[in-house]
Scaffold this active site. Structure first.
Site, mmCIF file in Angstrom:
data_model
loop_
_atom_site.group_PDB
_atom_site.id
_atom_site.type_symbol
_atom_site.label_atom_id
_atom_site.label_comp_id
_atom_site.label_asym_id
_atom_site.label_seq_id
_atom_site.Cartn_x
_atom_site.Cartn_y
_atom_site.Cartn_z
ATOM 1 C CG HIS A 179 -1.973 0.794 1.602
ATOM 2 N ND1 HIS A 179 -1.769 2.383 1.531
ATOM 3 C CD2 HIS A 179 -3.666 1.144 1.491
ATOM 4 C CE1 HIS A 179 -2.778 2.963 1.567
ATOM 5 N NE2 HIS A 179 -3.690 1.984 1.147
ATOM 6 C CB CYS A 207 -3.689 3.499 -1.330
ATOM 7 S SG CYS A 207 -4.872 4.855 -1.147
ATOM 8 C CE LYS A 241 -7.535 0.240 5.954
ATOM 9 N NZ LYS A 241 -7.789 0.350 4.778
ATOM 10 C CG ASP A 259 0.597 -3.096 6.096
ATOM 11 O OD1 ASP A 259 -0.465 -2.712 6.841
ATOM 12 O OD2 ASP A 259 0.241 -2.597 5.233
ATOM 13 C CD GLN A 306 -7.243 -4.521 4.078
ATOM 14 O OE1 GLN A 306 -7.819 -4.766 4.428
ATOM 15 N NE2 GLN A 306 -7.195 -2.985 3.724
HETATM 16 C C1 LIG Z 1 -2.764 -2.794 3.321
HETATM 17 C C2 LIG Z 1 -2.601 -1.528 3.856
HETATM 18 N N1 LIG Z 1 -1.935 -0.641 4.771
HETATM 19 C C3 LIG Z 1 -2.195 0.790 5.533
HETATM 20 C C4 LIG Z 1 -3.193 0.561 4.820
HETATM 21 C C5 LIG Z 1 -3.354 2.302 5.090
HETATM 22 O O1 LIG Z 1 -4.490 2.689 6.489
HETATM 23 P P1 LIG Z 1 -5.154 3.654 6.900
HETATM 24 O O2 LIG Z 1 -5.575 4.247 6.051
HETATM 25 O O3 LIG Z 1 -5.931 3.137 7.946
HETATM 26 O O4 LIG Z 1 -4.352 4.549 7.455
HETATM 27 C C6 LIG Z 1 -4.344 -0.158 4.008
HETATM 28 C C7 LIG Z 1 -5.779 0.844 3.971
HETATM 29 O O5 LIG Z 1 -6.235 0.603 2.720
HETATM 30 C C8 LIG Z 1 -4.208 -1.292 4.260
HETATM 31 O O6 LIG Z 1 -4.996 -2.087 3.204
#
Ligand SMILES: Cc1ncc(COP(=O)(O)O)c(C=O)c1O
Lengths: 410, 133
Positions: free
Chosen positions: A126, A368, A229, A203, A206
């Site tokens: 992401h 993203c 999430k 990370d 998800q």
């Molecule tokens: C794999 C992953 N990492 C990071 C993020 C970023 O999350 P946040 O926008 O809550 O900081 C997301 C959100 O879509 C994600 O799916």
């Protein structure tokens, strides 16, 4: 593995499913990868705090301040318990996954990385696990390397092993891709990284909502995730770090709460986790986060995973039969409940818009993850994503909606 | 939904009347919508009195962005450069004849943004959403 909860009973916990879209269409919410819906338990935990206990935390000694502090710290325990942290003090509240990663880059990264050091990421990250490292690489002259995705959309273990020969200082990777749904072999990735002396950042944006994640079993150095999430509110997330790492890191933002003592020209930082929680935090949101973690634990993350695996299998099977559709991602055994697809001659916006007319919420765009879309050779995809409250009937409705799109643009 | 996809939009998306690239031209500009990668380029020819005699668009994107471009190009034929510079978001919304939410509005306004940036002779860095507010 079998599902041990009844989806139709569980759905009653989510008040949003009572609403309708447009002219009396049932809401079919297939966008949980972007943000999940909230159960009454979470909404009420936050409301109850505001109704009965609202006060700033920590320094107060009055009843409300004591109650609020206790609720905030209980939330930390609930979140720590979900990921099996050795101590709740290893859980730092942040705004979200993005802020957690930035915090690590700015504190651990600036302290421990130097010109020429190698940081390994993957091609399926992401933007939040790319841009902070690009910024730091620019500042410190780091070398960024990327583990590619195999032709079957899996983490390329062979390529990773080769990259490890560069003796990276950090390996930062997603445990589940928000586009492909690919679940990466986190435990093995971490073990191999440790063998060459690298620190690991997982990370979990998800994975924590959708899979059992045990930081001690994984031996992860850092794990980051967002409450919103995983059935919790927006505005709060977590950074798990091993205590010795957190202790050695310099503070992030300066201000109240993060200090032990302050003089006019100097300060002594507070202990972990407060060292990293400057200023009045999102108290109600933390309490909602705790309630969400507890809600998920009560269902059982094994049951959550099993349910989503069932749905992932079913959605892949149903989408396969649609002519002109391409689904990106691995087969169901390595995949979470995410289906990103393109359809011949149809733009993702048009697909999403027509599905919305059927009450079906999906997302269109690059989610993203622009570099990943580039390597898949597409600009944008339509993404349907699933969570504990989704049913196979909703998958059927999605497929029916897709046929309607084809009819309109046919 | 059927509103959003009224016949006109689907028709113009499938068989646009003004797709192409004019060479030579008096105005040329192109830009993307970063969210979805949609792309529009516009070329315009004018006479000595700065009246649009011919115009065309090219690019790719969703039905709203492409139909809006086609309708906009049709609309500016015979208009003065000053009139083109004065076009607003409401003109495009009127051409499409539908209500759009904030996300789809961006799709609809991409061609207007490109057209106005070209009309004003801006560089790529100077283009902002203010052009179409
Ligand atoms: C794999 C992953 N990492 C990071 C993020 C970023 O999350 P946040 O926008 O809550 O900081 C997301 C959100 O879509 C994600 O799916």
């Amino acid at each position: 593995m079998t599902t041990t909860f009844d989806v139709n009973v569980l759905r009653a916990d989510f008040p949003i499913f009572d609403r309708e879209i447009g002219d009396a269409k049932k809401l079919i919410y297939l966008d949980s990868t972007a943000t999940a819906q909230k159960p009454t338990a979470v909404i009420e935990a936050m409301n109850e705090y505001y109704r009965r206990s609202n006060a700033n935390i920590h320094r107060g000694v009055h009843t409300l301040a004591e109650e609020s502090t206790a609720m905030y710290e209980k939330a930390r325990e609930q979140v720590a318990s979900l990921i099996n942290a050795a101590s709740p003090r290893e859980v730092i509240f942040t705004r979200n996954t993005t802020e957690s990663i930035n915090l690590i880059a700015y504190t651990w990264g600036r302290e421990n990385l130097d010109s020429g050091d190698v940081v390994i990421l993957t091609e399926m990250e992401h933007h939040s696990n790319l841009v902070p490292w690009q910024m730091l690489a620019e500042e410190l002259d780091l070398v960024l390397e990327f583990v590619p995705v195999t032709d079957d959309y899996l983490f390329d273990m062979d390529a990773y092993k080769k990259l490890l020969l560069l003796e990276p200082k950090l390996v930062s990777f997603t445990q589940m891709s928000n586009v492909l749904g690919t679940i990466t072999p986190a435990k093995e990735i971490i073990q191999l990284a440790h063998e060459v002396g690298a620190i690991t950042l997982v990370d979990g944006a998800q994975s924590v909502p959708h899979l059992p994640v045990d930081v001690q079993d994984l031996d992860a150095d850092f794990l980051v995730f967002s409450a919103h999430k995983m059935l919790g509110p927006t505005g709060i997330g977590a950074l798990y770090g091993k205590m010795d790492l957190l202790n050695a890191m310099p503070p992030f933002l300066g201000g109240g709460d993060m200090i032990k003592t302050v003089h006019l020209r100097s300060f002594v930082p507070n202990q972990v986790p407060y060292k990293f929680e400057a200023g009045t935090p999102a108290i109600a949101e933390a309490i909602g986060f705790g309630a969400a973690a507890e809600y998920l634990q009560n269902i059982g993350m094994d049951a959550v995973e099993a349910h989503e695996h069932d749905i992932a299998e079913y959605v892949l099977e149903r989408l396969e039969e649609v002519p002109g559709i391409t689904v990106f991602g691995p087969s169901a055994e390595n995949k979470g409940g995410v289906a990103s697809f393109v359809m011949d001659g149809l733009h993702p916006h048009d697909i999403a818009q027509i599905l919305d007319g059927e009450g079906i919420a999906v997302r269109a765009g690059h989610h993203c993850a622009q570099p990943l879309h580039e390597s898949c050779g597409v600009k944008a995809t339509t993404r349907a994503s699933f969570y504990i409250y989704n049913t196979k009937e909703e998958v059927d409705a999605l497929v029916e909606g897709i046929y309607k799109v084809k009819e309109i643009f046919g | 939904m059927d509103d959003l996809y009224r016949q006109l939009i689907i028709e113009r998306y499938k068989t646009p009347h003004y797709r192409g690239h004019l060479d030579p031209h008096d105005i040329f500009f192109e830009d993307d919508n970063p969210v979805c990668g949609d792309h529009i380029e516009i070329t315009v020819r004018m006479d000595d009195a700065d009246v649009v005699t011919e115009a065309a668009f090219d690019g790719h994107g969703c039905s709203i962005s492409q139909a809006a471009a086609d309708l906009l190009i049709e609309y500016i034929h015979g208009k003065k450069l000053d009139e083109v510079k004065a076009l607003t978001k409401d003109d495009v919304v009127d051409l499409l004849g539908i209500d759009l939410g904030p996300v789809r509005l961006k799709c609809a306004l991409l061609s207007l943004k490109v057209l106005k940036a070209g009309a004003y002779g801006l560089s790529v860095d100077e283009v902002s959403d203010e052009l179409v507010e």
